[in-house]
Write an enzyme that holds these catalytic residues in place. Structure first.
Site, mmCIF file in Angstrom:
data_model
loop_
_atom_site.group_PDB
_atom_site.id
_atom_site.type_symbol
_atom_site.label_atom_id
_atom_site.label_comp_id
_atom_site.label_asym_id
_atom_site.label_seq_id
_atom_site.Cartn_x
_atom_site.Cartn_y
_atom_site.Cartn_z
ATOM 1 N N PRO A 1 0.840 -1.202 0.000
ATOM 2 C CA PRO A 1 0.000 0.000 0.000
ATOM 3 C C PRO A 1 0.874 1.250 0.000
ATOM 4 C CG PRO A 1 -0.799 -1.591 1.604
ATOM 5 C CD PRO A 1 0.504 -2.115 1.106
ATOM 6 N N CYS A 2 0.476 2.241 -0.777
ATOM 7 C CA CYS A 2 1.338 3.422 -0.925
ATOM 8 C C CYS A 2 1.546 4.135 0.398
ATOM 9 C CB CYS A 2 0.781 4.374 -1.975
ATOM 10 S SG CYS A 2 -0.872 5.001 -1.638
ATOM 11 N N GLN A 3 0.624 3.977 1.359
ATOM 12 C CA GLN A 3 0.802 4.637 2.657
ATOM 13 C C GLN A 3 2.056 4.127 3.362
ATOM 14 O OE1 GLN A 3 -1.930 3.246 1.556
ATOM 15 N NE2 GLN A 3 -3.636 4.684 1.710
#
Length: 495
Positions: free
Chosen positions: A100-102
């Site tokens: 996930p980009c987070q």
């Protein structure tokens, strides 16, 4: 001999590229690489239903591959040991997937290199954990190539160009990197899905990164160009100060290519589902939608695309389908029938208000109309008109256009499937699991574990297999070219 050299020697003997899929989901990325001739050696996936789907499709009969695994507690050595794959540094040639980009954004650019070089200092930081483990897999597995897919916002996420930041770290680890934006509709997928792809190939094999040329053409709606501009805003701003060493302009599709695959071409041969009739008959009820009822294909002409979906090598369709199931939405079936192709939520509310007025007139003629402002009036209106503010949710609904690719499928399709209302007003419903799979380019023989909602989530989260196949072929060609003719090295390590 290094691990990289041993892998190159192995591949020169004609052996297939072995793939490890991290954050694998049900396996859309894996399926594309398998279709390109690669071997799917293993996967890591946290969600239990998705992990079972991946195992059932790529390693049927071997329960070890259907186990849900948490990357934060499953180092590469433990994974290869549990699957009998030997030394992690020799087990895989390509690492695909993307956390996930987070997991990247929460670390921040200033820490990324430090995390990569000194991971123990941040191992207990939940903001960095997924990034640490992902890069640790790269270090431990020493792949010839890394391929990452993510949303376009990865290029402009909370003030970070995360693709740049990842490329910087991978370049420091000895990889040649490049990233771009690809739209699935240009690669034979009946869906206008825009995604970021990053390819990193070991610098001993190449000095340049290439992306696959489009096979189809479509004039994308303005909204897609706008979304691309937003994603590239940060990148374009930085280009004013220094050329970007990793961003590559997307390959250009031209109008003389075959037209993009349409929604009708993708799903028309699937059995019709008359939602209102099923509701009257009592065969469509509230509750979990299981895959235990078989239905036969429709007796209608089959397109080249649907033929491919029915006859995908290794995943042929059966005589019938078990996952052609839909959501239970009794309030809205009549409204779906009234909508025109392309209608969104504001148009839906307007037509629902018309239906409400028509019902009031009918009841008034019968002497049964409730008075305005009463609970009975409110209850009648709520049974017809959806409750959301059209000013706040303009894109919440959309009736698909038959003769265009669908809009992007999202993971929450099972809980909010109004973004993909079937174009056929006679059926008056949202799309089924199998229709969603077709629009994502999953073949009919690909099975999804769990019930309807988990299956929708798996499909919406997946990389479209046909797009993945195009990327896989490009990566494969670049690796093979590097193996056969490595780049010339000049004094000082330059090329």
């Amino acid at each position: 001999m290094t691990a990289i050299e041993r892998k190159i020697t192995r591949l020169r003997s004609g052996r297939p590229l072995r793939v490890l899929d991290l954050f694998a989901g049900c396996g859309g990325f894996s399926l594309g690489f398998q279709a390109a001739g690669c071997e799917i050696a293993a996967a890591v996936e946290f969600d239990a239903d998705a992990a079972r789907s991946h195992g059932a499709n790529f390693h049927p009969g071997d329960a070890r591959h259907s186990i849900a695994r948490d990357i934060t507690t499953t180092p590469a050595s433990a994974l290869t040991a549990s699957l009998g794959l030997g030394d992690a540094s020799l087990a895989f040639d390509i690492l695909i997937g993307g956390p996930p980009c987070q997991a990247f954004a929460r670390v921040g650019r200033s820490k990324l290199r430090e995390v990569a070089e000194h991971p123990e200092a941040f191992r207990h930081d939940p903001r960095a954990r997924l990034y640490i483990e992902y890069m640790q897999y790269v270090a431990d597995c020493m792949p010839l190539a890394v391929v990452i897919e993510n949303v376009p916002d990865m290029l402009n996420h909370a003030g970070h160009n995360l693709a740049d930041e990842i490329s910087e770290v991978l370049t420091g680890k000895g990889y040649c990197c490049g990233y771009t934006l690809l739209n699935a509709a240009f690669y034979g997928v009946p869906q206008m899905r825009e995604r970021m792809f990053l390819i990193a190939i070991h610098s001993s094999l190449t000095a340049d990164i290439n992306f696959p040329e489009p096979s189809h053409w479509i004039d994308l709606p303005p909204g897609y160009e706008g979304a691309r501009s937003v994603a590239l805003k940060l990148l374009n701003g930085m280009q004013l100060f220094r050329p970007n060493p990793w961003y590559i302009q997307p390959p250009v599709a031209v109008p003389d290519l075959p037209a993009a695959i349409t929604t009708r071409q993708a799903i028309e041969d699937l059995p019709a589902i008359d939602a209102r009739a099923q509701l009257r008959e009592g065969t469509l009820r509230r509750g979990a939608r299981r895959f235990d009822q078989a239905v036969s294909y429709a007796a209608i002409s089959v397109t080249a695309y649907s033929t491919m979906m029915r006859n995908w090598p290794g995943f042929p369709g059966a005589a019938d389908l078990k996952d052609h199931v839909i959501r239970y939405l009794p309030r809205d079936y009549a409204l779906f029938a009234r909508l025109s192709p392309g209608d969104q939520y504001p148009q839906a509310v307007k037509k629902a208000e018309e239906m409400f007025r028509e019902r009031l007139e009918l009841l008034k003629a019968q002497g049964k109309a409730p008075a305005a402002g009463t609970k009975a009036w409110d209850k009648l209106r709520a049974s017809i008109v959806p409750p959301y503010d059209p000013g706040k949710f303009p894109n919440k609904w959309r009736k698909m256009e038959a003769d265009a690719p669908s809009r992007t499928l999202l993971a929450h399709l099972g809980k909010d499937g109004y973004s993909h209302i079937h174009y056929d007003s006679a059926q008056a419903r949202t799309i089924s699991v199998r229709e969603a799979a077709r629009l994502q380019s999953f073949p009919d023989g690909f099975v999804f574990s769990g019930t309807m909602n988990p299956a929708f989530k798996q499909i919406g989260n997946a990389v479209p297999p046909l797009l993945a196949k195009a990327v896989a072929r490009s990566v494969q060609a670049q690796i093979i070219a590097g193996i056969m003719q490595p780049p010339v090295r000049l004094a000082g390590g330059q090329r």
